[in-house]
Write an enzyme that holds these catalytic residues in place. Structure first.
Site, PDB file in Angstrom:
ATOM      1  N   VAL A  67      62.505  13.609  94.563  1.00 32.13           N
ATOM      2  CA  VAL A  67      62.276  14.936  93.948  1.00 32.13           C
ATOM      3  C   VAL A  67      63.601  15.706  93.811  1.00 32.13           C
ATOM      4  CG1 VAL A  67      60.826  16.752  93.974  1.00 32.13           C
ATOM      5  CG2 VAL A  67      60.055  14.894  95.079  1.00 32.13           C
ATOM      6  N   ALA A 112      67.595  18.454  96.052  1.00 36.67           N
ATOM      7  CA  ALA A 112      66.590  17.295  95.885  1.00 36.67           C
ATOM      8  C   ALA A 112      66.552  16.697  97.316  1.00 36.67           C
ATOM      9  CB  ALA A 112      67.442  16.147  95.093  1.00 36.67           C
ATOM     10  N   LYS A 113      65.633  15.906  97.326  1.00 32.26           N
ATOM     11  CA  LYS A 113      65.201  14.997  98.461  1.00 32.26           C
ATOM     12  C   LYS A 113      64.353  13.730  97.964  1.00 32.26           C
ATOM     13  CE  LYS A 113      65.432  15.828 103.100  1.00 32.26           C
ATOM     14  NZ  LYS A 113      66.418  16.703 103.892  1.00 32.26           N
ATOM     15  N   GLY A 114      64.685  12.808  98.978  1.00 33.76           N
ATOM     16  CA  GLY A 114      64.126  11.445  98.723  1.00 33.76           C
ATOM     17  C   GLY A 114      63.394  10.929 100.134  1.00 33.76           C
ATOM     18  N   ASP A 153      69.008  11.541 106.218  1.00 35.29           N
ATOM     19  CA  ASP A 153      67.865  12.281 106.860  1.00 35.29           C
ATOM     20  C   ASP A 153      67.158  11.533 107.812  1.00 35.29           C
ATOM     21  OD1 ASP A 153      66.631  14.876 106.610  1.00 35.29           O
ATOM     22  OD2 ASP A 153      64.838  13.668 106.383  1.00 35.29           O
TER      23      ASP A 153
END
Ligand code: NAD
Length: 423
Positions: A67, A112-114, A153
């Protein structure tokens, strides 16, 4: 106009929490509040199917996400999480918090992050590599050194970053070290990255102490979590003359009012995986951790640790949020009423993403800095960020958390306004 985008927010869930935080900031945004809806909607969310042939020959499909919440200030930046509970909603919220964190510290990034919905503990090394590579290839459409730069992460590490870098490089036909940060040093990783978050926690704590006239020398510090963040922060506090009077980890809580011996704590963790059996300390009930008298309380383990009830009991002057989201909103209110200063995660633990930024800059320049240079620049960026947030809090008479959001959201929406809407 209701923040309903991509998912229906779960009541009490992370996206709802984020939207509530945005609402709280709106009164301070002036004319920029006209653009606020942009904060309530991720720019882009990619959901990918990841088919993998397992070691036993089965074909198993996993679901992955990337995202990009906001790219107004620069390329997306944020980690990749491998966890069985990962959902699109969670990744949306985490990406939004990265937008805020990057802007609060003034890094030239969006957020952003996934994530992949998978329990990596159930995968072999080979399966982990396959799932990482296929995920990278699927999100390769939207990541890249100028577009969106993933990082580690929960449950992802330097090895996984190396696979992401290699897969992306194979697909574009050139070695692209700047596509990901948190890489091994040999592949364009940065010196100082490992301890950067803990160092940032200490630097922000020291700056706050200056404002409050709390001498670091002799200050009493309690740390929850003695992992990457907690142990590095503790080490710097001790090196600067403070006493670590209590440490809690998943195995238990240890206490010594005269100060725990850091070397013994480190050895104990190395030996047992926990500080619980640390020599020269009293082992106390976990719940008593929150009653210990300190100058700094550093939650550096999990989210949601400081609830309203614990917030009534804590005897500290400053809560320094090393972890992400350790203080519940209800506890925030209690601490505020009691005059205990909370230094929010978006600034206190931003040292990690700041050195990730340095890693990306070094990769692009193909010129690497010494560890001293990295630490010096980290201190400068963190201290500047804290100063700006501190002044904003004083100006509006608001908490540091709200002030951090005001500073961050003003920067994001100013960028949006200056760029204008396309077409
Ligand atoms: P880590 O896995 O290295 O360490 C976690 C620590 O928390 C361990 O000491 C563990 O024993 C302890 N812990 C786990 N469950 C506990 C419990 N129930 N009670 C008390 N202690 C418990 O993790 P980390 O990288 O140090 O991250 C800690 C926090 O900081 C997380 O919230 C993470 O999201 C946040 N954070 C980390 C970074 C980073 O660069 N590592 C950056 C920003 C934020």
């Amino acid at each position: 106009m209701n923040g309903l985008s991509f998912v229906t927010p779960t009541a009490g869930g992370p996206w709802e929490t984020y939207l509530a935080q945005v609402d709280r900031v709106l009164p301070y945004l002036g004319r920029l509040s006209r653009w606020a809806e942009t904060l309530r909607r991720p720019k882009r969310a990619l959901i990918v199917d990841i088919p993998v042939e397992m070691d036993d020959g089965r074909i198993v499909h996993f679901e992955g996400y990337r995202v990009q919440h906001n790219l107004s200030r620069g390329p997306g930046k944020g980690g990749v999480r491998f966890h069985p509970d990962v959902t699109l909603e969670e990744v949306m919220a985490l990406s939004a918090w990265m937008t805020v964190k990057n802007a609060a510290v003034n890094l030239p990034y969006g957020g952003a992050k996934g994530g992949i919905r998978v329990d990596p503990k159930l995968l072999s090394h080979k399966e982990l590599e396959k799932i990482t590579r296929r995920y990278t290839s699927e999100i390769g459409l939207i990541i890249g050194p100028d577009k969106d730069i993933p990082a580690p992460d929960v449950n992802t590490n330097a090895q996984i970053m190396a696979w992401i870098m290699d897969t992306y490089s194979m697909n574009v036909g050139a070695t692209a070290t700047g596509v990901v940060t948190g890489k091994p040093i040999e592949l364009g990783g940065s010196l100082g990255r490992l301890k950067a978050t803990g160092r940032g926690v200490f630097v922000v704590g020291r700056e706050v102490a200056r404002h409050l006239n709390i001498p670091i020398r002799g200050a009493r510090v309690a740390v929850q979590g003695f992992g990457n963040v907690g142990s590095a922060a503790a080490e710097l506090f001790v090196n600067n003359g403070a006493k670590i009077v209590a440490v809690q980890d998943h195995g238990g809580t240890v206490y010594n009012p005269n100060g725990l011996d850091l070397a013994v704590l480190m050895e104990t963790v190395q030996r047992d995986g926990s500080i619980a059996q640390c020599a020269g300390a009293e082992r106390i009930e976990n719940e008593r951790f929150w009653d210990i008298e300190t100058d700094f309380l550093v939650p550096a383990a999990l989210e949601g640790q400081l609830n309203a009830e614990r917030a009534q009991r804590v005897k500290t002057r400053v809560v320094l949020e090393g972890a992400n989201g350790p203080t519940l909103p209800s506890a925030d209110d209690v601490l505020n009423e009691r005059g205990i200063l909370v230094v929010p995660d978006v600034i206190a633990n931003a040292g990690g993403v700041t050195v990730s930024y340095f890693e990306w800059v070094q990769d692009i320049a193909r010129f690497f800095w010494s560890e001293d240079e990295i630490n010096m620049r980290l201190e400068q960026i963190m201290a500047d960020a804290l100063r700006k947030i501190w002044d904003t809090a004083a100006q509006h008479k608001i908490s540091l958390r709200t002030a951090a959001y005001v500073v961050a959201c003003s920067r994001i929406l100013s960028a949006r306004e200056e760029r204008g809407l396309y077409p």
